[in-house]
Write an enzyme that holds these catalytic residues in place. Sequence first.
Site, mmCIF file in Angstrom:
data_model
loop_
_atom_site.group_PDB
_atom_site.id
_atom_site.type_symbol
_atom_site.label_atom_id
_atom_site.label_comp_id
_atom_site.label_asym_id
_atom_site.label_seq_id
_atom_site.Cartn_x
_atom_site.Cartn_y
_atom_site.Cartn_z
ATOM 1 N N GLU A 253 0.858 -1.196 0.000
ATOM 2 C CA GLU A 253 0.000 0.000 0.000
ATOM 3 C C GLU A 253 0.891 1.241 0.000
ATOM 4 O O GLU A 253 1.825 1.324 0.786
ATOM 5 C CB GLU A 253 -0.896 -0.035 1.255
ATOM 6 C CG GLU A 253 -1.598 1.262 1.612
ATOM 7 C CD GLU A 253 -2.546 1.772 0.531
ATOM 8 O OE1 GLU A 253 -3.411 0.994 0.083
ATOM 9 O OE2 GLU A 253 -2.390 2.942 0.127
ATOM 10 N N HIS B 8 -25.287 -0.487 1.596
ATOM 11 C CA HIS B 8 -26.605 -0.311 0.993
ATOM 12 C C HIS B 8 -27.354 -1.621 0.834
ATOM 13 O O HIS B 8 -26.753 -2.673 0.642
ATOM 14 C CB HIS B 8 -26.457 0.318 -0.396
ATOM 15 C CG HIS B 8 -25.690 1.598 -0.400
ATOM 16 N ND1 HIS B 8 -26.236 2.775 0.025
ATOM 17 C CD2 HIS B 8 -24.415 1.878 -0.761
ATOM 18 C CE1 HIS B 8 -25.321 3.741 -0.083
ATOM 19 N NE2 HIS B 8 -24.205 3.214 -0.556
ATOM 20 N N CYS C 140 -8.652 14.154 23.668
ATOM 21 C CA CYS C 140 -9.496 14.862 22.709
ATOM 22 C C CYS C 140 -10.809 15.160 23.404
ATOM 23 O O CYS C 140 -11.591 14.266 23.675
ATOM 24 C CB CYS C 140 -9.721 14.023 21.458
ATOM 25 S SG CYS C 140 -11.055 14.639 20.416
ATOM 26 N N VAL D 154 3.953 0.819 -5.514
ATOM 27 C CA VAL D 154 4.365 -0.056 -6.614
ATOM 28 C C VAL D 154 4.765 0.812 -7.800
ATOM 29 O O VAL D 154 4.011 1.695 -8.220
ATOM 30 C CB VAL D 154 3.215 -1.013 -6.998
ATOM 31 C CG1 VAL D 154 3.564 -1.801 -8.253
ATOM 32 C CG2 VAL D 154 2.908 -1.942 -5.831
ATOM 33 N N SER E 28 -18.821 2.302 -7.517
ATOM 34 C CA SER E 28 -19.747 2.423 -6.407
ATOM 35 C C SER E 28 -20.856 1.377 -6.534
ATOM 36 O O SER E 28 -21.327 1.131 -7.632
ATOM 37 C CB SER E 28 -20.358 3.818 -6.471
ATOM 38 O OG SER E 28 -20.671 4.251 -5.210
ATOM 39 N N CYS F 188 -13.380 16.967 22.405
ATOM 40 C CA CYS F 188 -14.624 17.014 21.631
ATOM 41 C C CYS F 188 -15.230 15.624 21.473
ATOM 42 O O CYS F 188 -16.436 15.453 21.480
ATOM 43 C CB CYS F 188 -14.375 17.616 20.256
ATOM 44 S SG CYS F 188 -13.679 19.268 20.311
ATOM 45 N N CYS G 112 -13.567 20.895 17.282
ATOM 46 C CA CYS G 112 -12.435 21.828 17.292
ATOM 47 C C CYS G 112 -11.338 21.383 16.341
ATOM 48 O O CYS G 112 -10.350 22.068 16.164
ATOM 49 C CB CYS G 112 -11.913 22.078 18.700
ATOM 50 S SG CYS G 112 -10.582 20.997 19.241
ATOM 51 N N THR H 275 -11.210 4.905 0.227
ATOM 52 C CA THR H 275 -11.936 4.360 1.363
ATOM 53 C C THR H 275 -12.252 5.424 2.411
ATOM 54 O O THR H 275 -13.336 5.465 2.972
ATOM 55 C CB THR H 275 -11.091 3.235 2.001
ATOM 56 O OG1 THR H 275 -10.900 2.251 0.987
ATOM 57 C CG2 THR H 275 -11.755 2.635 3.203
#
Lengths: 503, 415, 118
Positions: A66, A84, A430, A207, A376, A432, A465, A76
């Site tokens: 990757e 769906h 964090c 790659v 999709s 928030c 934030c 992604t």
Amino acid sequence: MKNISEDREKSGIFPFNSACDCDKEGIRDGELSKAVFDVVVIGAGIVGSMLLRELSRFECEIAVVEQFPQPGFGVTKSSLSYIHRNHFNPPGTLAAKLCAGARKAFRKLSDELRVDYKETGEFLLALEPSHIPQMMKRKQWGEQNGETGFRIMKGSEVLRREPEVNPAVLSAVYSSGHGMIYPPEWAFALVENACSNGAHAFFGTKVIGIAGNDDGLFTIHTGNGTIRSRFIVNAAGNKAAKIASMTGDDGIELTLSRGTFAIFDKIHSSLVRNILYVGGGDPAVSQVVGPTVSGNLILGLGSFKTPDSTEDTKVTRESLDEIIAMGRDIVPDLPVTDIITFFAGIKSVNNLEEGGDFHIGYSDLSRRVIHLLIGSPGVTASPGIARHVIDLLSDGGLSLVEKKLFDSSREKKEDDWDKGQKWPCGRIVCRCENVTEATIQNAIERGARTIDGVKHLTRAGMGRCQGGFCEGRIIRYLSEALGIEPTEITKKGEGSEQIKGME
Amino acid sequence: MIDLDLAVIGAGPAGLAAAVRARKEGIRDIVVFDRDDRPGGILNQCIHTGFGLLRFDEDLTGPEYAYRFVTEVNRLKVPVELGTAVVELAKDRILTAVNGKKASKYRCRAIILAMGCRERTRNAVMIPGTRPAGIFTAGKAQRLMNIDGYLPGKSIVILGSGDIGMIMARRLALEGCEVKAVVEKNLYAGGLIRNKVQCLDDFSIPLLLGHTVTAIHGEYRVEKVTICTMNEGGEPDERTAKDIECDTLLLSVGLIPENELTRMAGIGMDRSTGGAFVDNILETETEGVFSCGNVLHVSDIVDYVSLEGEIAASGAAGRIRGVLSEKRYGKRFVSGRNIRQIVPQSITQERETPLFIRVQEPTGPARITAGDIARKRVPVARPSEMIELTIEKKKCQKLLRPPGEGTIEVNCREE
Amino acid sequence: MRNSEIVCIVCPKGCRALVREKNRRVEITGTECARGAEYVRNEYIEPMRVLTTTLTVESGGKRRLSVRTDGKIKKKLLIPCVRYLKTVKAVPPIHMGEVIVENMLDTGMDLIATDEVE
């Protein structure tokens, strides 16, 4: 040629393998450049990750390469995150076949991998008469694809269930049981589980060329060295055409589309409870307002324009204006001032063209190379795609013997959220999203290497934030855990160093 | 469930001042909650001077200003629960606080909301472009530098001329960074004039008024930004587009009161301030819940924040002791000509009351009036600076009798 | 003869003052009050500023120590002082107001801690 092992730290190769069964004969990270894999998957998006995990059930040596520092950093990361019902794919297509049973697969995986999966309902709204045939076509496709439970609702009933919807709504097709996930988190967990079953993962590894050899092996040249493999699966998403050209399969073109998304502050989490599409609600081109698995409100898509390149994830002024206008069509009082982030994603949409479909098949030159040219709904189709590709690999000559000791469950280290309480315990970093220090440390231990990587796994910095208070600490945690300077910590991989110096 | 007389949420300048005053007014049973590891709130990262000129007649830095209150809180032995986040606030003054070990519920006779504010993020102002590293809000950059010791960038463009943005321009310039421009869409600076002079002019940093950033470029790290002038319709004029190379974009585009808990408790909010509706003891529409400081409305100077903390504390002490009369809603203040916001929004008690007013547009010499009950001349009025207009105690009677309906218009008329 | 424009910051009004110098006499126009004129005169002759910055902390819980000069120093010395302070480390424990550097670079002002480190 540089040896992979030498560049390991720098390239961000995961510690996943430390969790693997190292008593097994064969591959160790230190010998990778000499190693021969049975299958190398190119691309650790949701599809590549799903495939890697399913392949890890079998007695073969597998790896994923990757280019980004973590799974799910490409398409992604910027996808709509819905699983769906099977009503977006024309009956009889490969896409429809592969999307069948998706929700069941995701539910099972959610239990096994301990990642979030929730379900909600969906309205295909007719705001004007021309939308009615579009929504009815989806209902028909869904039923032909074996789905049940679609209900036609009058406008008044829609408004009773979703009071914020445009009061002009004429009618709608309603269905329940649409899944919601956060795909980067899933991709990560899938790779993690695959690696604990012996798979290998190489990140930050782009790659750059593929060569066929006399000994029947492919040599995959990467920015970090070479890897050899008997089979190659090209799951490179938007870059699949580019990878295909490396294996000699020229002339493949992907039609790319850029969608723009806006995420709203959690204070609006109950503004709408269901996914709201207009008309036919195509998941790649239509406007949508809906909830997310983590309780935000998402507004999305709209822009159906071919971007300049596969990496052109610019948010444009036009697309912002466009999605907001489209969103207001659905929910007139959209709280636009409480949008906390915008992002754009690019996906291939070949299958959405007239008569289009997913194209998954062998290279023209070899039955040991499989290209995945999909579109999709890729996230929804990913379990089906994994099964299909495994069949193709088998037909192409890969012998598949199931492992006796395949462990389908991901070991999730107990963190502050796991103790069955409503609120986390531990030092909140964090504020928030109420993410604690232990949760962040845990994510880094799992393999988060970047600020965005930590964010994907923990939500730290994803709230209202946007990291204003926690980013300094996250940089420090990463720097301490990885033993590198804070100035080397990146937002999303090499070149995106977030701070420029120390005082 | 723990019974408590007074809970103060937030140990910044408002909350600390409130705690000190409440204790001095004889309230014994007080707890101050703060999610940070140390009291002082945002003052701790504000290492520049400019704090305390009104209150102490001294030019203090943020940590020094906070220290005075922290010392006082410690001397009066007011408990401050640090590392403790209040995560829930219910209508009936029951709050849930979580610390490293447990979640606790408190039933409070009075609550003072002093949570402060946060910055608007880049995304809230919708700048198109890529999402590379190197985009920070000014306060985030300030925290990275002053607390963590990290330099956010070397070559910087700042969007918005709010005070924090200008102060960061100076901070970065002193560190040897190149601050290429401060870009402001309005035709006047967003922050205080002294900051414009001492932070920008001192370092020859250009302030580009009537400009905005229309695009951010760079895939991995900011490489440049595009700026445009604003046309008369308030839109960027694309024909004037110009690129500025930089590795960092700071945003200083405004602050938002941090009112998630307030909303959770269903307390009435004022859209113009982003804070709760309050009366002249800073009590919200929910009896026993008070709001003060930047969570009520964003203040220009900290001295007012502390003052409001004290007003709220006196009110809360009155509520706890049961000496406050039942609320009699008098007339409400409403924004008239060139007025953006007014705090408090109503009078319910007979007492001298400072009205804090912000104007919409800058003007020269002007007359500020609140109906026929108070007036004041100002040599100049700017949106960045609050104007204090005092309502005398005896005039408050006039607002309360007869109780009920009606409004009092506040105006700013240029002379 | 020198002319220069100085914005007064004594009050929010922000008067633009014009300073003319002729035969070593300084003439100020454009200010509306005596305090303003005084400020502008000083600003013209030798602008003075308080320096605030942070220092590296040798050890302890905090990473940076905030500091300021204990009074105004010449504006032109701000940057030389910041450069010099790159070489200074704060050694805990440090108390609020403690002198870290005496008479910094002969400015006549001490550098004091504006925070505490245990």
